[in-house]
Motif scaffolding. Structure first.
Motif, PDB file in Angstrom:
ATOM      1  N   LEU A   7       1.147  -0.536  -0.045  1.00 43.41           N
ATOM      2  CA  LEU A   7       0.155  -0.126   0.411  1.00 43.41           C
ATOM      3  C   LEU A   7       0.521   1.395   0.011  1.00 43.41           C
ATOM      4  CD1 LEU A   7      -2.522   1.557   0.433  1.00 43.41           C
ATOM      5  CD2 LEU A   7      -2.709   1.426   2.339  1.00 43.41           C
ATOM      6  N   LEU A   8       0.950   2.043  -1.043  1.00 33.85           N
ATOM      7  CA  LEU A   8       1.607   3.332  -1.104  1.00 33.85           C
ATOM      8  C   LEU A   8       0.437   4.160  -0.541  1.00 33.85           C
ATOM      9  CD1 LEU A   8       2.423   1.550  -3.863  1.00 33.85           C
ATOM     10  CD2 LEU A   8       4.129   2.761  -3.417  1.00 33.85           C
ATOM     11  N   VAL A   9       0.785   5.116   0.137  1.00 35.29           N
ATOM     12  CA  VAL A   9       0.423   6.167   1.124  1.00 35.29           C
ATOM     13  C   VAL A   9       1.104   7.617   0.985  1.00 35.29           C
ATOM     14  CG1 VAL A   9      -1.032   4.603   1.549  1.00 35.29           C
ATOM     15  CG2 VAL A   9       1.051   5.791   3.336  1.00 35.29           C
ATOM     16  N   VAL A  19      -9.539   2.531   1.914  1.00 35.01           N
ATOM     17  CA  VAL A  19      -8.605   1.535   1.468  1.00 35.01           C
ATOM     18  C   VAL A  19      -8.408   0.510   2.198  1.00 35.01           C
ATOM     19  CG1 VAL A  19      -6.442   0.370   0.199  1.00 35.01           C
ATOM     20  CG2 VAL A  19      -8.038   2.870  -1.003  1.00 35.01           C
ATOM     21  N   ILE A  20      -7.830   0.913   3.786  1.00 36.50           N
ATOM     22  CA  ILE A  20      -7.539   0.607   4.888  1.00 36.50           C
ATOM     23  C   ILE A  20      -8.667  -0.578   5.516  1.00 36.50           C
ATOM     24  CG2 ILE A  20      -6.642   0.143   7.279  1.00 36.50           C
ATOM     25  CD1 ILE A  20      -4.728   2.467   6.752  1.00 36.50           C
ATOM     26  N   THR A 101      -7.028   4.606  -4.624  1.00 43.82           N
ATOM     27  CA  THR A 101      -7.466   2.728  -5.741  1.00 43.82           C
ATOM     28  C   THR A 101      -8.228   1.734  -4.600  1.00 43.82           C
ATOM     29  OG1 THR A 101      -5.725   1.708  -5.172  1.00 43.82           O
ATOM     30  CG2 THR A 101      -5.253   2.574  -7.413  1.00 43.82           C
ATOM     31  N   LEU A 102      -9.536   1.668  -4.661  1.00 43.05           N
ATOM     32  CA  LEU A 102     -10.693   1.841  -3.424  1.00 43.05           C
ATOM     33  C   LEU A 102     -10.623   0.099  -4.330  1.00 43.05           C
ATOM     34  CD1 LEU A 102     -12.302   1.795  -1.132  1.00 43.05           C
ATOM     35  CD2 LEU A 102     -13.624   2.481  -2.109  1.00 43.05           C
ATOM     36  N   PRO A 103     -10.832  -1.011  -3.929  1.00 38.76           N
ATOM     37  CA  PRO A 103     -11.213  -2.199  -4.430  1.00 38.76           C
ATOM     38  C   PRO A 103     -12.079  -3.164  -3.040  1.00 38.76           C
ATOM     39  CG  PRO A 103      -9.491  -2.939  -2.366  1.00 38.76           C
ATOM     40  CD  PRO A 103      -9.403  -1.199  -2.640  1.00 38.76           C
ATOM     41  N   ASN A 104     -12.778  -3.446  -4.097  1.00 40.71           N
ATOM     42  CA  ASN A 104     -14.302  -4.607  -3.149  1.00 40.71           C
ATOM     43  C   ASN A 104     -13.222  -6.124  -3.161  1.00 40.71           C
ATOM     44  OD1 ASN A 104     -14.475  -5.995  -6.245  1.00 40.71           O
ATOM     45  ND2 ASN A 104     -16.026  -5.545  -6.655  1.00 40.71           N
ATOM     46  N   LYS A 105     -14.148  -6.013  -2.198  1.00 40.09           N
ATOM     47  CA  LYS A 105     -13.996  -8.127  -1.504  1.00 40.09           C
ATOM     48  C   LYS A 105     -13.528  -8.821  -3.226  1.00 40.09           C
ATOM     49  CE  LYS A 105     -15.640  -9.855   2.505  1.00 40.09           C
ATOM     50  NZ  LYS A 105     -16.708 -10.131   3.145  1.00 40.09           N
ATOM     51  N   LYS A 230     -12.254   1.138  -8.279  1.00 40.96           N
ATOM     52  CA  LYS A 230     -12.503   2.216  -7.459  1.00 40.96           C
ATOM     53  C   LYS A 230     -11.589   3.499  -7.397  1.00 40.96           C
ATOM     54  CE  LYS A 230     -16.491   5.467  -7.614  1.00 40.96           C
ATOM     55  NZ  LYS A 230     -18.133   6.186  -7.105  1.00 40.96           N
ATOM     56  N   ASN A 231     -11.569   3.863  -8.701  1.00 41.58           N
ATOM     57  CA  ASN A 231     -10.396   4.812  -8.182  1.00 41.58           C
ATOM     58  C   ASN A 231     -10.978   5.798  -7.472  1.00 41.58           C
ATOM     59  OD1 ASN A 231      -8.454   7.918  -8.359  1.00 41.58           O
ATOM     60  ND2 ASN A 231      -7.737   6.734  -9.524  1.00 41.58           N
TER      61      ASN A 231
END
Length: 304
Positions: A7-9, A19-20, A101-105, A230-231
């Protein structure tokens, strides 16, 4: 979820938290976190950066966290590159996410399964999280020339092919090798311009050089038939995706897979998808038209 995550922050606490929370949902067991720091004189960004660190400190599920906080600010390209190298110095494969960058499960389980299935197939470079499509199909995924980087998974073996200097680009350009990837003149024109800039080092973007590196090696990516990322970084604090760049795909929602019974299929490039992506996401037709109009305007001004 056993697959290691990078994870890059930086300075986006609100998106970092989202994201977390997704990592919490899947109980990610091993997380590498690369923290870039703002320039010392930028007090407002330092405050935001500290808030990001506070969020990281509050990770509360059972997992191993490996932190890399920079001692001083470095530019986005070098920050990304060094984080990738650090991660794959320690891991043979993994998932890469940024703070927007938000992922789903489904993203995590899709990546985990594909990393295993194609582990030893060097024709495959990465597993993409974004696809900008939601459709039903037999295998639930296909193959593309494009290495989409809004959340993805890859292997150390692939990262070793990263060709930062692009020494062969002038030779490849002369041989018109891009036309062999997609037989479309506007595609060739668009990416030739991008790679010219990357080769000249006027501006460096890791994902463009990564794309070139994989095209040079004739490698493909795996594209899910659901949009899994989703960005959420189209905000004022974004490094590249400022609010003014908002487009239809910025609000394209993710979809979940109903089952995770993914199987290996024969590798066959989906050229129609690549052409669609070139037109709808990279807008090769629009860019070509703008260049042509600019050229015609210059000629007209010359004769006035």
């Amino acid at each position: 979820m056993k697959t290691s995550v990078l994870l890059l922050v930086y300075i986006k606490p609100s998106t970092t938290l989202q994201v977390i929370n997704k990592l919490r949902e899947v109980k990610a067991s091993k997380i590498y976190i690369s923290i870039n720091v703002p320039p010392k004189k930028n007090k407002s960004e330092i405050i935001k950066n500290n808030k990001v660190i506070e969020i990281i400190d509050k990770i509360d599920w059972k997992c191993k966290i490996i932190l890399k906080k920079r001692k001083k600010h470095i530019d986005a390209y070098n920050s990304y590159k060094s984080a990738i190298n650090w991660f794959f110095k320690n891991e043979n494969e993994g998932i890469i996410l940024e703070d927007d960058t938000l992922p789903n499960k489904s993203f995590f389980y899709f990546c985990q399964k594909m990393l295993k299935i194609f582990k030893n197939d060097t024709r495959i470079s990465q597993i993409c999280g974004s696809s900008f499509i939601n459709k039903k199909s037999k295998y639930n995924y296909s193959f593309s020339n494009y290495t989409l980087c809004w959340g993805y998974a890859t292997w150390k073996r692939s990262i070793k092919d990263f060709d930062e200097k692009m020494k062969d680009w002038p030779k490849f350009k002369k041989k018109n090798f891009l036309y062999g990837i997609l037989k479309n003149k506007r595609f060739v024109d668009y990416w030739s311009n991008i790679f010219d800039i990357q080769y000249s080092k006027k501006f460096s973007a890791w994902d463009y050089i990564w794309l070139y590196s994989n095209w040079k090696k004739n490698k493909f990516s795996i594209i899910p038939h659901k949009h899994l990322i989703k960005n959420i970084g189209f905000v004022k604090d974004a490094t590249h995706t400022k609010i003014r760049y908002r487009d239809w795909y910025n609000n394209f929602e993710t979809s979940e897979f109903k089952t995770f019974n993914f199987k290996k299929q024969p590798i066959k490039l989906d050229s129609n998808y690549d052409l669609w992506l070139s037109k709808k996401i990279f807008k090769i037709n629009l860019i070509y038209l703008k260049k042509k109009l600019f050229f015609l305007k210059k000629i007209k001004n010359f004769f006035i």
